[in-house]
Design an enzyme around this catalytic site. Structure first.
Site, PDB file in Angstrom:
ATOM      1  N   GLY A 210       1.747  -2.178   4.301  1.00 42.11           N
ATOM      2  CA  GLY A 210       2.281  -3.122   5.074  1.00 42.11           C
ATOM      3  C   GLY A 210       1.240  -4.280   5.594  1.00 42.11           C
ATOM      4  N   GLY A 211      -0.127  -4.085   4.923  1.00 43.40           N
ATOM      5  CA  GLY A 211      -1.173  -5.363   5.286  1.00 43.40           C
ATOM      6  C   GLY A 211      -1.299  -4.966   6.791  1.00 43.40           C
TER       7      GLY A 211
ATOM      8  N   THR B 151       0.804  -1.026   0.144  1.00 45.86           N
ATOM      9  CA  THR B 151       0.043   0.063   0.005  1.00 45.86           C
ATOM     10  C   THR B 151       0.860   1.205   0.027  1.00 45.86           C
ATOM     11  OG1 THR B 151      -1.559  -1.266   1.197  1.00 45.86           O
ATOM     12  CG2 THR B 151      -1.805   0.868   1.828  1.00 45.86           C
TER      13      THR B 151
ATOM     14  N   THR C  53      -4.363   2.020  -1.938  1.00 49.63           N
ATOM     15  CA  THR C  53      -3.493   0.739  -1.928  1.00 49.63           C
ATOM     16  C   THR C  53      -4.093   0.014  -3.505  1.00 49.63           C
ATOM     17  OG1 THR C  53      -2.920  -1.269  -1.197  1.00 49.63           O
ATOM     18  CG2 THR C  53      -5.077  -0.702  -0.565  1.00 49.63           C
TER      19      THR C  53
HETATM   20  N1  GLY Z   1      -4.818  -4.146   1.208  1.00 45.76           N
HETATM   21  C1  GLY Z   1      -4.338  -3.835   2.684  1.00 45.76           C
HETATM   22  C2  GLY Z   1      -5.402  -3.244   3.446  1.00 45.76           C
HETATM   23  O1  GLY Z   1      -6.180  -2.784   3.047  1.00 45.76           O
HETATM   24  O2  GLY Z   1      -4.797  -3.330   4.544  1.00 45.76           O
END
Ligand code: GLY
Length: 564
Positions: free
Chosen positions: A465-466, A373, A391
């Site tokens: 970073g998820g 992201t 992201t």
């Molecule tokens: N795609 C990662 C998030 O939205 O947390």
């Protein structure tokens, strides 16, 4: 001042026997009028030019959003979605949700085979992975409501960068290199992101004519051309030809919304952050509330006790995150409960000094009812602040570009729970609250955050970073508020992460001294060392001098903090 900081860190160096931690620290940019921090220096420059020419933080945020879609194409985007958190000079706090939505034809079991098993890659690559993008409507709405400049003015720098190209820095090339195999898979992607089918080199110029044309269309016609016109038609056409389920109705019915941010207090500071469908603000506040009960600054940076308390706070908060949260249009999120001080106190009663809580035991104390992201932070001279995280999900999203549109589409469908109990790309094991449903938004971890003290902005930050976004943001906050680091030190310092399941503590290389590692392992922590993650792009404002300090995370060397 500089001398004091150096002395302080030499001391920490001696105390913690971990000088490597602070080796890469540079002095933060320090200015008074305006500051832009992003993961790509050309995008930061676009933002500061807007501020210098009289635009406000929202004008700059929209211009940086479009610029990153050009100069940081892995992550910056018009084919994805995200969240914009604003603090306006009149003390209003606004959270704009432009998260992608599942196509109307999406089904709960769409990524399962006939035996009910998750089909690998189906939710991460190709058109079935694509949710309806929100960035264009999100950016345009923010500009219309809170900006002062025209769409044409704001988009001109991005169009220029796409049409005339820009010189790739070594760090830009590193990201492109990692994805060469997937670029080769689609001729229209290879034509843009490979040079005669070979990877680009640092110093090469990346020109994106198709993207320039798409941006010109949006600039001239507004979001309608994206959601009801030529761009929607191109995407739907490509989706239908390649096994996807996107329809024109998905685009024409796409909506963004304005919500109240999640708010909590931490040691006298006001924390504003992302509301569902992001789990970011809720999980951050839950962790901060738990940690407020421990004297972290007294226990010391990365002391055994402070690390133990922090990992346990992460574990409990992620248990709630993964089990409880989802799109508020579809489920009731127990936010007030999760971010209450009482609940935090209850959790603290289960955290014992020197003793870990195996993740498998967490249910017993419940009392109630994917990474790439990009984040950027902006502050202007009037006291407006923008904290934006958006992201494509993974690098270059679903790895597909529709026809000649020139931009990558997201893989956000992977942020849903494909099957409760089965890990997604980020290893997150989630529950039914985040199950796929027609028109639903997947749960996110994005955590754009603004911290105020006495109604003045004190910090603006967030990270990619998820799920690690939330713990990276947490640690940057603790580093400033509890451990008294300057913003650059706070951002650069090594990180650790726990997300309930898998029951392991991820650590960046050389995060803890050897003896701390040994003690943590002896307590039962399963420590897993991996590559550095996240990129906290942050601004701190001194409440007295009003000096703005910007910090670009050293993990993203193509980025910059620029001010004036
Ligand atoms: N795609 C990662 C998030 O939205 O947390």
């Amino acid at each position: 001042m500089k001398k004091t900081i150096e002395l302080y860190f030499s001391l920490l160096c001696l105390i913690f026997n971990s000088c490597h931690v602070f080796a890469a620290i540079k002095n933060p940019a320090l200015l008074k009028q305006g500051m832009v921090v992003s993961e790509q220096h050309l995008a930061s420059q676009v933002g500061i030019n807007i501020l210098r020419s009289g635009g406000n933080a929202i004008d700059a945020a929209v211009a940086v959003g479009y610029a990153l879609a050009v100069v940081h194409p892995c992550c910056g985007n018009i084919g994805g979605g995200g969240f914009m958190l604003l603090h306006l000079a009149n003390d209003k706090n606004i959270f704009i949700n432009f998260r992608e939505r599942a196509p109307l034809a999406a089904k709960t079991d769409m990524f399962l085979d006939t035996k009910g098993q998750v089909i690998p890659d189906k939710s991460t690559v190709g058109y079935l992975a694509v949710a309806v993008p929100g960035s264009v409507l999100g950016l345009d709405t923010a500009l219309k409501k809170y900006g002062t400049m025209t769409r044409q003015q704001i988009m001109a720098p991005a169009i220029h960068l796409a049409e005339n190209g820009f010189i790739l820095a070594p760090a830009d090339v590193k990201i492109l290199e990692k994805n060469v195999k997937s670029f080769r898979h689609s001729p229209n992607v290879a034509a843009i992101f490979l040079k005669h089918n070979q990877p680009y080199q640092a110093g090469d110029r990346l020109i994106q004519k198709d993207l320039a044309n798409t941006l010109k269309l949006i600039s001239a016609n507004g979001p309608d051309v994206f959601y009801k016109g030529r761009i929607a038609e191109s995407i739907v056409n490509a989706s239908q030809k390649n096994g996807g389920i996107l329809s024109l109705k998905d685009f024409s019915e796409y909506r963004i919304e304005e919500l109240a941010p999640v708010h909590c207090m931490y040691r006298g500071y006001s924390i504003f952050s992302a509301a569902p469908p992001s789990s970011g603000g809720t999980t951050l506040c839950e962790m901060l509330n738990i940690l407020e009960g421990y004297p972290l600054s007294h226990l010391g940076y990365h002391s055994l006790a402070s690390v133990h308390n922090t990992i346990e706070a992460m574990r409990y908060a992620f248990f709630d995150r993964n089990s409880e949260l989802g799109d508020p249009d579809f489920i009731n999120n127990p936010i007030q409960h999760l971010i209450s001080k009482d609940y935090a106190a209850q959790i603290r009663q289960h955290i014992h000094s020197g003793q870990i809580t195996p993740s498998s035991q967490l249910q017993a104390v419940k009392s109630h009812e994917g990474i790439n992201t990009t984040h950027y932070s902006i502050v202007d001279q009037w006291g407006n602040a923008a904290s934006v995280t958006y992201t494509l999900n993974s690098y270059f999203g679903a790895k597909v570009i529709a026809g000649d549109t020139g931009f990558f589409l997201n893989s956000e469908m992977d942020d849903f729970t494909s099957k409760p109990g089965v890990a997604n790309k980020f290893g997150l094991i989630q529950g039914a609250s985040n199950a796929i449903f027609s028109g639903k938004r997947p749960l996110s971890s994005m955590t754009p955050t603004i911290i105020t003290k006495d109604n003045q902005v004190m910090m603006v930050l967030g990270s990619p970073g998820g799920p690690r976004i939330i713990t990276a943001t947490l640690q940057a906050i603790l580093n400033v508020i509890d451990y008294k680091m300057n913003i650059q030190q706070a951002v650069n310092s090594p990180r650790f992460h726990h997300q309930w399941l898998p029951d392991e503590t991820n650590i960046e290389p050389q995060t803890f001294p050897e003896n701390t590692m040994k003690k943590l392992q002896a307590m039962g922590y399963h420590l897993v060392t991996g590559q550095p993650w996240g990129a906290v792009e942050a601004i701190q404002i001194d409440p007295i001098t009003k000096n703005m300090e910007g910090a670009n995370d050293m993990r993203r060397p193509a980025g910059s903090a620029v001010g004036y």
